[in-house]
Design a protein around this motif. Structure first.
Motif, PDB file in Angstrom:
ATOM      1  N   UNK A  40       0.843  -1.191   0.000  1.00 52.56           N
ATOM      2  CA  UNK A  40       0.000   0.000   0.000  1.00 52.56           C
ATOM      3  C   UNK A  40       0.879   1.243   0.000  1.00 52.56           C
ATOM      4  N   UNK A  41       0.643   2.138  -0.961  1.00 48.95           N
ATOM      5  CA  UNK A  41       1.401   3.388  -1.036  1.00 48.95           C
ATOM      6  C   UNK A  41       0.836   4.381  -0.030  1.00 48.95           C
ATOM      7  N   UNK A  42       1.700   4.897   0.842  1.00 48.67           N
ATOM      8  CA  UNK A  42       1.276   5.851   1.870  1.00 48.67           C
ATOM      9  C   UNK A  42       1.527   7.266   1.358  1.00 48.67           C
ATOM     10  N   UNK A  43       0.456   7.934   0.922  1.00 44.94           N
ATOM     11  CA  UNK A  43       0.569   9.261   0.322  1.00 44.94           C
ATOM     12  C   UNK A  43       0.413  10.385   1.339  1.00 44.94           C
ATOM     13  N   UNK A  44       0.093  10.053   2.585  1.00 47.79           N
ATOM     14  CA  UNK A  44       0.049  11.042   3.654  1.00 47.79           C
ATOM     15  C   UNK A  44       0.811  10.494   4.856  1.00 47.79           C
ATOM     16  N   UNK A  45       1.177  11.376   5.741  1.00 44.33           N
ATOM     17  CA  UNK A  45       1.882  10.951   6.940  1.00 44.33           C
ATOM     18  C   UNK A  45       0.959  10.051   7.747  1.00 44.33           C
ATOM     19  N   UNK A  46       1.446   8.865   8.071  1.00 46.85           N
ATOM     20  CA  UNK A  46       0.613   7.897   8.777  1.00 46.85           C
ATOM     21  C   UNK A  46       1.477   6.991   9.636  1.00 46.85           C
ATOM     22  N   UNK A  47       0.893   6.524  10.716  1.00 51.02           N
ATOM     23  CA  UNK A  47       1.485   5.483  11.540  1.00 51.02           C
ATOM     24  C   UNK A  47       1.051   4.168  10.919  1.00 51.02           C
ATOM     25  N   UNK A  48       1.987   3.250  10.692  1.00 50.06           N
ATOM     26  CA  UNK A  48       1.626   2.012  10.001  1.00 50.06           C
ATOM     27  C   UNK A  48       2.437   0.834  10.525  1.00 50.06           C
ATOM     28  N   UNK A  49       2.004  -0.369  10.130  1.00 49.71           N
ATOM     29  CA  UNK A  49       2.749  -1.580  10.429  1.00 49.71           C
ATOM     30  C   UNK A  49       2.467  -2.193  11.784  1.00 49.71           C
ATOM     31  N   UNK A  50       1.413  -1.745  12.467  1.00 48.63           N
ATOM     32  CA  UNK A  50       1.186  -2.164  13.843  1.00 48.63           C
ATOM     33  C   UNK A  50       0.173  -3.290  14.010  1.00 48.63           C
ATOM     34  N   UNK A  51      -0.466  -3.734  12.950  1.00 50.56           N
ATOM     35  CA  UNK A  51      -1.528  -4.726  13.067  1.00 50.56           C
ATOM     36  C   UNK A  51      -1.035  -6.006  13.724  1.00 50.56           C
ATOM     37  N   UNK A  52      -1.791  -6.493  14.708  1.00 53.64           N
ATOM     38  CA  UNK A  52      -1.439  -7.717  15.441  1.00 53.64           C
ATOM     39  C   UNK A  52      -1.292  -8.931  14.532  1.00 53.64           C
ATOM     40  N   UNK A  53      -2.052  -8.946  13.446  1.00 49.85           N
ATOM     41  CA  UNK A  53      -2.101 -10.133  12.594  1.00 49.85           C
ATOM     42  C   UNK A  53      -0.996 -10.199  11.548  1.00 49.85           C
ATOM     43  N   UNK A  54      -0.198  -9.151  11.412  1.00 49.33           N
ATOM     44  CA  UNK A  54       0.868  -9.164  10.422  1.00 49.33           C
ATOM     45  C   UNK A  54       1.970 -10.131  10.847  1.00 49.33           C
ATOM     46  N   UNK A  55       2.350 -10.987   9.943  1.00 46.59           N
ATOM     47  CA  UNK A  55       3.399 -11.975  10.230  1.00 46.59           C
ATOM     48  C   UNK A  55       4.717 -11.601   9.558  1.00 46.59           C
ATOM     49  N   UNK A  56       4.656 -10.643   8.608  1.00 48.47           N
ATOM     50  CA  UNK A  56       5.873 -10.252   7.903  1.00 48.47           C
ATOM     51  C   UNK A  56       5.919  -8.739   7.725  1.00 48.47           C
ATOM     52  N   UNK A  57       7.046  -8.290   7.243  1.00 47.65           N
ATOM     53  CA  UNK A  57       7.270  -6.883   6.933  1.00 47.65           C
ATOM     54  C   UNK A  57       7.618  -6.820   5.457  1.00 47.65           C
ATOM     55  N   UNK A  58       6.871  -6.057   4.698  1.00 45.94           N
ATOM     56  CA  UNK A  58       7.095  -5.874   3.267  1.00 45.94           C
ATOM     57  C   UNK A  58       7.101  -4.371   3.038  1.00 45.94           C
ATOM     58  N   UNK A  59       8.290  -3.800   2.821  1.00 47.89           N
ATOM     59  CA  UNK A  59       8.442  -2.359   2.854  1.00 47.89           C
ATOM     60  C   UNK A  59       9.320  -1.867   1.713  1.00 47.89           C
ATOM     61  N   UNK A  60       8.871  -0.816   1.040  1.00 43.54           N
ATOM     62  CA  UNK A  60       9.685  -0.126   0.040  1.00 43.54           C
ATOM     63  C   UNK A  60       9.994   1.257   0.593  1.00 43.54           C
ATOM     64  N   UNK A  61      11.284   1.574   0.711  1.00 42.37           N
ATOM     65  CA  UNK A  61      11.722   2.887   1.172  1.00 42.37           C
ATOM     66  C   UNK A  61      12.384   3.624   0.022  1.00 42.37           C
TER      67      UNK A  61
END
Length: 182
Positions: free
Chosen positions: A95-116
């Protein structure tokens, strides 16, 4: 005004994707990092260790993709502290984050998939899950558990103004380097 007790503060240099992966594997596991620019990435990861919270700031000179497995004992909250533009949007879990947001905190996430993208300044807040759950219960805001279970992005004025301002102040203060971690 309350002060925050900083236990340690240090900077870890980055000179390759292997450096990034080995540093991130302290909080994650099976980390893979792909450089999307020419040559090896360089930069640094700053760390502030508070009593029960660790703050990480990742700064690299070229775009990178990160994939890792999450560990069950730590919750990660992430936010891009760089000025946003169309060319420097972070992508988290596709998901492209086009505004400042807190993200990545969901309890159910088992992995990290990040483009910087190059020029991003991502800040990650690592919190021991059991300590965080106790705090929510102590503060009688256990309804926040539902939020953390159902959503993965939080964007509002409190996040985009107050939280980013507070975190930027943490990083703008002078750094103390600890040789123990280098």
């Amino acid at each position: 005004e309350r002060s925050i007790a900083v236990k340690t503060r240090f900077r870890l240099p980055i000179n390759s994707t292997v450096d990034i992966a080995s540093i991130l594997n302290r909080q994650l596991s099976n980390t893979s990092v792909l450089s999307l620019g020419k040559g090896a990435p360089s930069g640094y990861i700053d760390v502030i260790h508070l009593s029960n919270i660790k703050l990480f700031s990742i700064n690299v000179d070229q775009p990178i993709a990160i994939y890792a497995d999450r560990t069950s004992g730590t919750l990660l909250f992430s936010i891009n502290l760089a000025k946003l533009s169309e060319s420097n949007c972070i992508k988290a879990q596709g998901v492209e984050l086009t505004r400042t947001a807190l993200f990545g905190f969901n309890y159910n996430l088992k992995d990290l998939d990040l483009f910087l993208p190059s020029g991003s300044k991502i800040c990650c807040i690592g919190i021991p899950a059991d300590w965080f759950h106790r705090k929510l219960d102590q503060l009688r805001i256990s309804s926040a558990h539902d939020l953390l279970d159902r959503f993965n992005v939080l964007a509002n004025s409190l996040v985009s103004q107050k939280l980013t301002q507070l975190l930027n102040q943490c990083w703008e203060s002078s750094l103390i380097y600890s040789q123990d971690y280098l």
